[in-house]
Each structure stands twice: as C-alpha cells, then as structure tokens.
Design an enzyme around this catalytic site. Structure first.
Site, PDB file in Angstrom:
ATOM      1  N   CYS A  75       0.848  -1.195   0.000  1.00 29.15           N
ATOM      2  CA  CYS A  75       0.000   0.000   0.000  1.00 29.15           C
ATOM      3  C   CYS A  75       0.881   1.241   0.000  1.00 29.15           C
ATOM      4  CB  CYS A  75      -0.912   0.002   1.226  1.00 29.15           C
ATOM      5  SG  CYS A  75      -1.991   1.450   1.349  1.00 29.15           S
ATOM      6  N   GLU A 107      -8.890  -0.625  -2.827  1.00 28.34           N
ATOM      7  CA  GLU A 107      -9.216   0.804  -2.907  1.00 28.34           C
ATOM      8  C   GLU A 107     -10.558   1.118  -2.259  1.00 28.34           C
ATOM      9  OE1 GLU A 107      -6.884   2.759  -3.578  1.00 28.34           O
ATOM     10  OE2 GLU A 107      -5.569   1.174  -4.315  1.00 28.34           O
TER      11      GLU A 107
END
Length: 214
Positions: free
Chosen positions: A126, A169
């Site tokens: 991430c 997301e």
C-alpha cells in the site's frame, strides 16, 4: 446534494492541494483520515474541480507508482478512487495471480460484494504503508457497483488481480487498510520481498514463515 457550507471545506482542501502542482503528497498510516469512513460524493466538488482532482489522483498514482489510489490517501475524505494497471509482469505471474491489464477508471461511491466463495491469498502492499508487504486473503471475484466521474452507472464483475485492486481501494474509503486483513506472520519488508519472496504465489513464504493459506 450537500449545501454550499457542507461543500466548501472539501472544495477548499482540494484547491489547496492542486495549487502545489505535480503529484499530491500521499498520507501515511497513522493519519486519522485513513481510519474514517469517507463521505459519499454528492457534488461537493463542482465538475471542473472534480476533473482536476481526478487528473491529480491519476498523476500521483503513476508517479508513486501504484495501481490504485483513493482520495483519503491524499487527505481528502471523499468516496472517490482511481485504478489503472498496465500489468507488466511475467507470464507465470499473470497466470498465478490473474493479473491482466486494466484501463484507467474512476470509482465514485463504490461498493463491492463477493461472487462465489473462492478466496485467493497473495502479498499486497500500500502506498500509505510504505516499505512493507503482507499476504491478504481476498475474494477471488467481486461485483463492483457505483458511479464514474461523469455520474454514469458502474456495475462490473472483477476477478483475479483486478478484483484485489478494487477491494483494496474500496476498503480505503471505509477506513480499512490492507494490514487489517493481512496475515500478521507474513509481514515482510520490501528488502525481504526482493531477496526471498519473489515467487508467483506465497506458498513458500507460508511454509517458511508459518502461516496458512486459504
């Protein structure tokens, strides 16, 4: 639709970010904005500002580089994310992970639901948790619904790596980071990943680090 007073703080925040030019600064884990459910988009940014913000998200995603970026990752608590994946990977990786190219997409107020019960586990990273990766078991196939940046309906089934991207997301927009879903024993630095765990699947890592795969 929100009232003008509701929209002003977010619009001002976006204008401030865009005034800097270039890629936007990415917020790192520990910032509260990443742990709050983002506000549904209902016109808080007028169309021209929304278009500029989307382009800035795209530029920032490319510069990072990454395959997805959610608005909270640049400090804006709106349910907007962008994804794009050229998938420049070897054939064995493509087959093992189901990683195929994805065009640029804007996800507005997205939500996903699993299709079937199959789960797949792979290392995941991430942009807001730099330097680390961990194995996350996610739904192998999901149905994603929402809107695009023009207000058009989005209703699409994703599978393989694209399904992982849209889950990652969309989770950001709910205040969830991938580490919340990760296998703790799999946590590895980027250096360890490069030196030890470059295989197409995490099977060897699971055996060596002592965790189970679905």
């Amino acid at each position: 639709m929100g009232t003008p007073s509701d929209r002003t703080p977010l619009a001002e925040r976006v204008e401030e970010l865009l005034a800097g030019g270039g890629p936007l600064p990415i917020v790192a884990a520990g910032d509260p904005v990443l742990r709050r459910a983002a506000e549904p988009f209902d016109g808080q940014l007028e169309p021209a500002l929304l278009a500029r913000f989307v382009e800035a998200l795209r530029l920032t995603m490319h510069a990072a580089p990454g395959v997805g970026l959610a608005a909270p990752q640049v400090g804006v608590g709106l349910r907007i994310a962008v994804i794009e994946d050229p998938a420049p990977v070897p054939e064995e990786v493509r087959v093992a992970r189901g990683r195929v190219p994805q065009p640029f997409r804007v996800l507005v107020n997205p939500a996903y639901e699993p299709v079937g019960t199959v789960r797949a586990a792979f290392f995941e990273g991430c942009l807001s948790v730099p330097g680390w990766q961990a194995v996350v078991a996610r739904h192998a196939t999901v149905r994603l619904t929402g809107r695009d940046e023009h207000g058009g309906p989005l209703d699409e089934v994703f599978t393989g790596w694209p399904a992982r991207i849209v889950q990652h997301e969309t989770d950001h927009l709910n205040g969830t980071l991938y580490v919340d879903r990760a296998e703790p024993r799999s946590l590895a630095s980027n250096r360890a990943m490069a030196e030890r765990w470059t295989q197409p699947t995490p099977a060897e890592a699971a055996a060596e680090l002592g965790f189970d795969l679905p």
